[in-house]
Design a protein around this motif. Structure first.
Motif, PDB file in Angstrom:
ATOM      1  N   LEU A  95      -7.289 -18.777 -49.773  1.00 57.38           N
ATOM      2  CA  LEU A  95      -8.304 -18.749 -48.721  1.00 57.38           C
ATOM      3  C   LEU A  95      -7.653 -18.700 -47.351  1.00 57.38           C
ATOM      4  O   LEU A  95      -6.630 -19.344 -47.124  1.00 57.38           O
ATOM      5  CB  LEU A  95      -9.202 -19.984 -48.815  1.00 57.38           C
ATOM      6  CG  LEU A  95      -9.872 -20.221 -50.171  1.00 57.38           C
ATOM      7  CD1 LEU A  95     -10.682 -21.509 -50.130  1.00 57.38           C
ATOM      8  CD2 LEU A  95     -10.739 -19.042 -50.564  1.00 57.38           C
ATOM      9  N   PHE A  96      -8.246 -17.974 -46.418  1.00 58.03           N
ATOM     10  CA  PHE A  96      -7.656 -17.876 -45.081  1.00 58.03           C
ATOM     11  C   PHE A  96      -8.170 -18.960 -44.132  1.00 58.03           C
ATOM     12  O   PHE A  96      -7.670 -19.080 -43.020  1.00 58.03           O
ATOM     13  CB  PHE A  96      -7.842 -16.479 -44.471  1.00 58.03           C
ATOM     14  CG  PHE A  96      -9.253 -16.122 -44.124  1.00 58.03           C
ATOM     15  CD1 PHE A  96      -9.785 -16.456 -42.890  1.00 58.03           C
ATOM     16  CD2 PHE A  96     -10.037 -15.437 -45.029  1.00 58.03           C
ATOM     17  CE1 PHE A  96     -11.082 -16.112 -42.573  1.00 58.03           C
ATOM     18  CE2 PHE A  96     -11.328 -15.084 -44.720  1.00 58.03           C
ATOM     19  CZ  PHE A  96     -11.858 -15.425 -43.493  1.00 58.03           C
ATOM     20  N   LEU A  97      -9.136 -19.749 -44.556  1.00 58.53           N
ATOM     21  CA  LEU A  97      -9.621 -20.879 -43.760  1.00 58.53           C
ATOM     22  C   LEU A  97      -9.464 -22.162 -44.558  1.00 58.53           C
ATOM     23  O   LEU A  97      -9.530 -22.149 -45.786  1.00 58.53           O
ATOM     24  CB  LEU A  97     -11.109 -20.706 -43.428  1.00 58.53           C
ATOM     25  CG  LEU A  97     -11.497 -19.659 -42.418  1.00 58.53           C
ATOM     26  CD1 LEU A  97     -13.021 -19.628 -42.271  1.00 58.53           C
ATOM     27  CD2 LEU A  97     -10.873 -19.934 -41.072  1.00 58.53           C
ATOM     28  N   ASP A  98      -9.292 -23.257 -43.838  1.00 61.72           N
ATOM     29  CA  ASP A  98      -9.258 -24.550 -44.505  1.00 61.72           C
ATOM     30  C   ASP A  98     -10.683 -24.953 -44.863  1.00 61.72           C
ATOM     31  O   ASP A  98     -11.557 -24.988 -44.005  1.00 61.72           O
ATOM     32  CB  ASP A  98      -8.640 -25.622 -43.600  1.00 61.72           C
ATOM     33  CG  ASP A  98      -7.155 -25.414 -43.383  1.00 61.72           C
ATOM     34  OD1 ASP A  98      -6.500 -24.870 -44.306  1.00 61.72           O
ATOM     35  OD2 ASP A  98      -6.658 -25.781 -42.322  1.00 61.72           O
ATOM     36  N   ALA A  99     -10.892 -25.218 -46.120  1.00 61.49           N
ATOM     37  CA  ALA A  99     -12.202 -25.635 -46.602  1.00 61.49           C
ATOM     38  C   ALA A  99     -12.003 -26.738 -47.629  1.00 61.49           C
ATOM     39  O   ALA A  99     -10.972 -26.788 -48.299  1.00 61.49           O
ATOM     40  CB  ALA A  99     -12.954 -24.464 -47.211  1.00 61.49           C
ATOM     41  N   GLN A 100     -12.985 -27.578 -47.728  1.00 60.83           N
ATOM     42  CA  GLN A 100     -12.914 -28.669 -48.694  1.00 60.83           C
ATOM     43  C   GLN A 100     -13.412 -28.163 -50.041  1.00 60.83           C
ATOM     44  O   GLN A 100     -14.506 -27.595 -50.133  1.00 60.83           O
ATOM     45  CB  GLN A 100     -13.770 -29.843 -48.214  1.00 60.83           C
ATOM     46  CG  GLN A 100     -13.670 -31.062 -49.084  1.00 60.83           C
ATOM     47  CD  GLN A 100     -14.490 -32.228 -48.530  1.00 60.83           C
ATOM     48  OE1 GLN A 100     -15.052 -32.139 -47.447  1.00 60.83           O
ATOM     49  NE2 GLN A 100     -14.554 -33.297 -49.284  1.00 60.83           N
ATOM     50  N   LEU A 101     -12.623 -28.357 -51.082  1.00 59.27           N
ATOM     51  CA  LEU A 101     -13.027 -27.972 -52.427  1.00 59.27           C
ATOM     52  C   LEU A 101     -13.892 -29.077 -53.025  1.00 59.27           C
ATOM     53  O   LEU A 101     -13.517 -30.248 -52.976  1.00 59.27           O
ATOM     54  CB  LEU A 101     -11.814 -27.736 -53.315  1.00 59.27           C
ATOM     55  CG  LEU A 101     -10.882 -26.598 -52.924  1.00 59.27           C
ATOM     56  CD1 LEU A 101      -9.751 -26.480 -53.935  1.00 59.27           C
ATOM     57  CD2 LEU A 101     -11.622 -25.295 -52.800  1.00 59.27           C
ATOM     58  N   LEU A 102     -15.037 -28.693 -53.558  1.00 58.19           N
ATOM     59  CA  LEU A 102     -15.960 -29.657 -54.152  1.00 58.19           C
ATOM     60  C   LEU A 102     -16.395 -29.183 -55.525  1.00 58.19           C
ATOM     61  O   LEU A 102     -16.450 -27.983 -55.794  1.00 58.19           O
ATOM     62  CB  LEU A 102     -17.210 -29.810 -53.277  1.00 58.19           C
ATOM     63  CG  LEU A 102     -17.044 -30.330 -51.856  1.00 58.19           C
ATOM     64  CD1 LEU A 102     -18.394 -30.341 -51.150  1.00 58.19           C
ATOM     65  CD2 LEU A 102     -16.429 -31.717 -51.855  1.00 58.19           C
ATOM     66  N   SER A 103     -16.755 -30.133 -56.365  1.00 61.27           N
ATOM     67  CA  SER A 103     -17.323 -29.799 -57.671  1.00 61.27           C
ATOM     68  C   SER A 103     -18.772 -29.365 -57.478  1.00 61.27           C
ATOM     69  O   SER A 103     -19.372 -29.581 -56.413  1.00 61.27           O
ATOM     70  CB  SER A 103     -17.263 -31.019 -58.588  1.00 61.27           C
ATOM     71  OG  SER A 103     -18.176 -32.012 -58.133  1.00 61.27           O
ATOM     72  N   GLY A 104     -19.347 -28.805 -58.496  1.00 62.57           N
ATOM     73  CA  GLY A 104     -20.747 -28.392 -58.429  1.00 62.57           C
ATOM     74  C   GLY A 104     -21.667 -29.566 -58.136  1.00 62.57           C
ATOM     75  O   GLY A 104     -22.633 -29.444 -57.375  1.00 62.57           O
ATOM     76  N   THR A 105     -21.376 -30.715 -58.726  1.00 64.17           N
ATOM     77  CA  THR A 105     -22.179 -31.915 -58.496  1.00 64.17           C
ATOM     78  C   THR A 105     -22.082 -32.370 -57.047  1.00 64.17           C
ATOM     79  O   THR A 105     -23.094 -32.717 -56.429  1.00 64.17           O
ATOM     80  CB  THR A 105     -21.721 -33.055 -59.431  1.00 64.17           C
ATOM     81  OG1 THR A 105     -21.823 -32.602 -60.788  1.00 64.17           O
ATOM     82  CG2 THR A 105     -22.549 -34.304 -59.236  1.00 64.17           C
ATOM     83  N   GLU A 106     -20.882 -32.343 -56.496  1.00 64.65           N
ATOM     84  CA  GLU A 106     -20.699 -32.751 -55.097  1.00 64.65           C
ATOM     85  C   GLU A 106     -21.417 -31.793 -54.142  1.00 64.65           C
ATOM     86  O   GLU A 106     -22.011 -32.217 -53.145  1.00 64.65           O
ATOM     87  CB  GLU A 106     -19.209 -32.825 -54.758  1.00 64.65           C
ATOM     88  CG  GLU A 106     -18.485 -33.939 -55.469  1.00 64.65           C
ATOM     89  CD  GLU A 106     -16.970 -33.834 -55.338  1.00 64.65           C
ATOM     90  OE1 GLU A 106     -16.337 -34.883 -55.101  1.00 64.65           O
ATOM     91  OE2 GLU A 106     -16.432 -32.717 -55.472  1.00 64.65           O
ATOM     92  N   ILE A 107     -21.377 -30.509 -54.454  1.00 69.68           N
ATOM     93  CA  ILE A 107     -22.083 -29.530 -53.626  1.00 69.68           C
ATOM     94  C   ILE A 107     -23.585 -29.781 -53.694  1.00 69.68           C
ATOM     95  O   ILE A 107     -24.272 -29.774 -52.665  1.00 69.68           O
ATOM     96  CB  ILE A 107     -21.724 -28.090 -54.046  1.00 69.68           C
ATOM     97  CG1 ILE A 107     -20.300 -27.773 -53.578  1.00 69.68           C
ATOM     98  CG2 ILE A 107     -22.722 -27.087 -53.479  1.00 69.68           C
ATOM     99  CD1 ILE A 107     -19.777 -26.430 -53.998  1.00 69.68           C
TER     100      ILE A 107
END
Length: 118
Positions: free
Chosen positions: A93-105
């Motif tokens: 990814l070219f931007l910093d993003a927080q990875l989340l599980s489907g449940t967290e999203i």
């Protein structure tokens, strides 16, 4: 102030949805400071490095995602399962993003007052 979620679910350059979503995010940021962006399913490909839209005669709106910092939009969330399904990782990814599980999203989306899906 209402919290607004923008959910990117489509691949870049296949339709205008990604470009329209980004335009909506930037326009909305003038009126609200509580914005969150979610990249789910095919939408994770919006943030991939080394895209070459000119090779398919498409406009390069992807570089405009870098404006998010200028607009102080910092809540970027990417579905980790979607990344894995496509064989990608956070390094792609070219931007910093927080990875989340489907449940967290789902939990974060449920906490938003308005959810716009593109």
């Amino acid at each position: 102030m209402k919290s607004i979620a923008f959910v990117f679910t489509t691949s870049p350059h296949t339709t205008a949805a990604g470009r329209e979503a980004l335009d909506a995010v930037l326009a909305t940021s003038a009126y609200s400071e509580n914005l969150s962006l979610f990249f789910i399913g095919d939408g994770v490909s919006q943030l991939l490095k080394h895209q070459q839209p000119q090779s398919i005669l498409s406009r390069d709106y992807i570089s405009a995602f870098r404006l998010l910092d200028l607009y102080e939009i910092e809540d970027l969330f990417v579905c980790d399962a979607s990344l894995n399904d496509f064989g990608f990782s956070a390094d792609d990814l070219f931007l910093d993003a927080q990875l989340l599980s489907g449940t967290e999203i789902a939990q974060k989306l449920a906490a938003c007052d308005v959810v716009l899906r593109f």
